[in-house]
Design a protein around this motif. Structure first.
Motif, PDB file in Angstrom:
ATOM      1  N   VAL A 188      14.230 -45.853  -5.159  1.00 44.00           N
ATOM      2  CA  VAL A 188      12.918 -45.992  -5.212  1.00 44.00           C
ATOM      3  C   VAL A 188      12.603 -46.140  -6.912  1.00 44.00           C
ATOM      4  O   VAL A 188      13.132 -46.203  -7.711  1.00 44.00           O
ATOM      5  CB  VAL A 188      12.011 -44.811  -4.939  1.00 44.00           C
ATOM      6  N   SER A 189      11.321 -46.884  -7.111  1.00 40.36           N
ATOM      7  CA  SER A 189      10.882 -47.116  -8.283  1.00 40.36           C
ATOM      8  C   SER A 189      10.815 -46.002  -9.133  1.00 40.36           C
ATOM      9  O   SER A 189      10.469 -44.785  -8.404  1.00 40.36           O
ATOM     10  CB  SER A 189       9.681 -48.090  -8.425  1.00 40.36           C
ATOM     11  N   THR A 190      10.645 -45.787 -10.534  1.00 40.08           N
ATOM     12  CA  THR A 190      10.112 -44.664 -11.225  1.00 40.08           C
ATOM     13  C   THR A 190       8.681 -44.157 -10.789  1.00 40.08           C
ATOM     14  O   THR A 190       8.623 -43.026 -10.595  1.00 40.08           O
ATOM     15  CB  THR A 190      10.158 -45.088 -12.760  1.00 40.08           C
ATOM     16  N   ALA A 191       7.595 -45.046 -10.416  1.00 34.23           N
ATOM     17  CA  ALA A 191       6.470 -44.700 -10.096  1.00 34.23           C
ATOM     18  C   ALA A 191       6.541 -43.934  -8.780  1.00 34.23           C
ATOM     19  O   ALA A 191       5.702 -42.816  -8.623  1.00 34.23           O
ATOM     20  CB  ALA A 191       5.604 -45.841  -9.935  1.00 34.23           C
ATOM     21  N   ALA A 192       7.409 -44.443  -7.916  1.00 31.61           N
ATOM     22  CA  ALA A 192       7.609 -43.771  -6.618  1.00 31.61           C
ATOM     23  C   ALA A 192       7.964 -42.307  -6.651  1.00 31.61           C
ATOM     24  O   ALA A 192       7.843 -41.552  -5.935  1.00 31.61           O
ATOM     25  CB  ALA A 192       8.080 -44.519  -5.726  1.00 31.61           C
ATOM     26  N   THR A 199       7.299 -32.973   6.535  1.00 28.61           N
ATOM     27  CA  THR A 199       6.012 -33.309   5.744  1.00 28.61           C
ATOM     28  C   THR A 199       6.696 -34.106   4.459  1.00 28.61           C
ATOM     29  O   THR A 199       5.832 -34.638   3.829  1.00 28.61           O
ATOM     30  CB  THR A 199       5.644 -31.865   5.067  1.00 28.61           C
ATOM     31  N   LEU A 200       7.910 -34.430   4.506  1.00 28.69           N
ATOM     32  CA  LEU A 200       8.551 -35.224   3.515  1.00 28.69           C
ATOM     33  C   LEU A 200       8.226 -36.667   3.870  1.00 28.69           C
ATOM     34  O   LEU A 200       8.796 -37.138   4.686  1.00 28.69           O
ATOM     35  CB  LEU A 200      10.071 -34.889   3.204  1.00 28.69           C
ATOM     36  N   ALA A 201       7.817 -37.465   2.964  1.00 31.32           N
ATOM     37  CA  ALA A 201       7.444 -38.616   3.185  1.00 31.32           C
ATOM     38  C   ALA A 201       8.785 -39.609   2.539  1.00 31.32           C
ATOM     39  O   ALA A 201       8.522 -40.312   1.439  1.00 31.32           O
ATOM     40  CB  ALA A 201       6.283 -39.334   2.450  1.00 31.32           C
ATOM     41  N   MET A 202       9.699 -39.508   3.387  1.00 30.59           N
ATOM     42  CA  MET A 202      11.004 -40.323   2.766  1.00 30.59           C
ATOM     43  C   MET A 202      11.836 -40.344   4.111  1.00 30.59           C
ATOM     44  O   MET A 202      11.672 -39.996   5.053  1.00 30.59           O
ATOM     45  CB  MET A 202      11.839 -39.552   1.838  1.00 30.59           C
TER      46      MET A 202
END
Length: 492
Positions: free
Chosen positions: A331-335, A375-378
């Motif tokens: 994923v990106s640094t921001a994500a 609950t983990l958004a991945m």
């Protein structure tokens, strides 16, 4: 190096600051020990003897020079570039383990007997673990005496001394001055870089020049997790989880030092906090030796010459970094920052920060292991990777402290689901501190290699990088610097 008399004499006669911390010069006629770059006129070679540590000098009956203040030298780079018993012991001693757990606790963490640890430290450093810890306590006491208005009794307790008398005797023996005299002398010197606020300490963290702050602070600022880290007013700030409590640190790059301002809930954590900040910024590295080795490759040499002295940004908490490495997979640094910030808000411990916007300590593995995986958004596979990691960190089956062997830890990480070479090598480089960790599959590294004319495939690039050993983690910093990513630039 301290056994190479001729080389040591040349370093002292030329006042070469690159060797500060590598060895100490003891003068037989004055019974004083100095750093190699001491500004006083060098003594005659026959009056010099050399020791590998300040503790060895003190144990031999020498006191610290009042001019060059040898206890403020950068630490020896040996302890952060090796993974043998002595290096791991020195990292633990710097982290305050002897003061908290005694020599038996040190030996237990290393998996050796007390006698084996003492014998090896004495053979290489001229002092055992108790003498090394005592020298560290003396340095902590000096910092508190000179930078705070605390009563001497409080300083003695915070520095780890068991009695006021022991504190007074040690300070006099090491510095040839009573604690009160040290404070009086300090008051006449230059004011600190940043005015202190109530409860804060200001000090300087030395390093070996050169130091290029761009990638070091740029990386930390660009990947900062909101609430735990921030870039504010030219300083990298973050919260610290420490053995006796917590703290907030602000680190500001200066031309000849790093300005460090610490606010601690318990002053007994000062030594540990300083040690972890030095490790975070890789301040004990020997950049001249590293850069000289990398310059032998004609394709790397222009990068080194353009901006020498790059350091490897590391961590103050190995378990935290491992969790963040998993959150950053594909994923990106921001994500990755967003994922981490959500965990911090939901599961981190709140802290007060009167000087900025820090709000929490990063969650412990135990707190993360207790959360509902749903609950983990991945993606499901990464969720499995995450939960397996935090569960093993929480129950102690996986440990990532400074005392562990790098090769053994790599093998344990590779056995976890979802842990490939990239994740393991990122953790080895920034979490474990392995100076030879390499990322041949990293997209940024492959782009840089192609741009420079280096082999582009991971296998071929690894073969070419063999000539860069044992400093491939530093080569990574130079290769990443060819990109325009924010990690390579100081924030404005």
């Amino acid at each position: 190096m301290y056994t190479e008399t001729e080389r040591c004499v040349r370093a002292v006669q030329s006042k070469d600051a690159r060797f500060d911390g590598w060895f100490f010069t003891a003068v037989l006629t004055t019974r004083i020990y100095c750093r190699p770059s001491c500004p006083v006129v060098p003594p005659k070679p026959e009056n010099m003897t050399f020791y590998p540590s300040a503790a060895a000098c003190q144990q031999a009956g020498f006191r610290a020079c009042k001019r060059c203040r040898p206890d403020t030298s950068p630490g020896s780079p040996e302890w952060n570039q090796r993974a043998d018993l002595v290096a791991r012991a020195m990292r633990l001693i710097a982290d305050g383990v002897v003061d908290r757990e005694g020599v038996p606790g040190l030996a237990a963490r290393l998996g050796y007997s007390t006698r084996q640890v003492e014998r090896q430290l004495l053979a290489e450093l001229g002092a055992g673990p108790l003498a090394l810890a005592r020298a560290q306590r003396a340095q902590t006491a000096r910092i508190l005496i000179e930078t705070t208005a605390l009563p001497m009794a409080d300083i003695a307790f915070a520095a780890g001394f068991s009695a006021i008398r022991t504190f007074n005797d040690t300070v006099r023996e090491v510095y040839a001055l009573a604690p009160g005299e040290l404070r009086t002398r300090a008051a006449k010197r230059t004011a600190p870089d940043t005015p202190d606020t109530p409860g804060s300490l200001s000090l300087r963290l030395p390093f070996r020049a050169p130091l290029n702050p761009d990638n070091l602070f740029g990386h930390l600022a660009a990947t900062a997790v909101p609430g735990v880290e921030e870039w504010r007013d030219g300083a990298y700030r973050r919260t610290l989880r420490l053995p006796y409590g917590h703290g907030v640190v602000a680190l500001t790059p200066r031309p000849d030092h790093i300005a460090c301002r610490l606010t601690l809930s318990d002053l007994r954590d000062l030594t540990v906090a300083i040690s972890r900040c030095r490790r975070l910024l890789d301040l004990d590295a020997d950049p001249v030796a590293i850069d000289d080795q990398l310059r032998t490759d004609p394709l790397l040499a222009p990068l080194v010459d353009k901006a020498p002295g790059r350091r490897v940004p590391r961590t103050v908490d190995e378990a935290e970094f491992a969790v963040r490495a998993v959150l950053g997979q594909q994923v990106s640094t921001a994500a990755a920052r967003t994922h981490a910030a959500r965990l911090v808000t939901a599961h981190g411990e709140p802290v007060d920060d009167t000087e900025g916007g820090l709000t929490h300590l990063f969650p412990t593995p135990g707190a993360l292991a207790a959360l509902d995986p749903g609950t983990l958004a991945m993606p499901r596979t990464r969720r499995t990777t995450f939960t397996t990691l935090v569960n093993q960190l929480a129950d102690g089956s996986l440990r990532l402290g400074v005392e562990h062997d790098w090769s053994e830890t790599r093998a344990l990480l590779l056995a976890l689901p979802g842990f490939g070479p990239w994740t393991v090598d990122v953790i080895a480089m920034r979490g474990l501190g392995d100076p030879d960790a390499f990322l041949p599959t990293d997209l940024g590294i492959r782009r840089a290699a192609q741009e420079l004319g280096l082999p582009a495939t991971p296998a071929a690039l690894t073969a070419r990088a063999a000539a860069w050993r044992p400093w491939r983690a530093y080569a990574v910093q130079y290769l990443w610097a060819t990109d325009s990513h924010p990690i390579n630039f100081l924030p404005v």
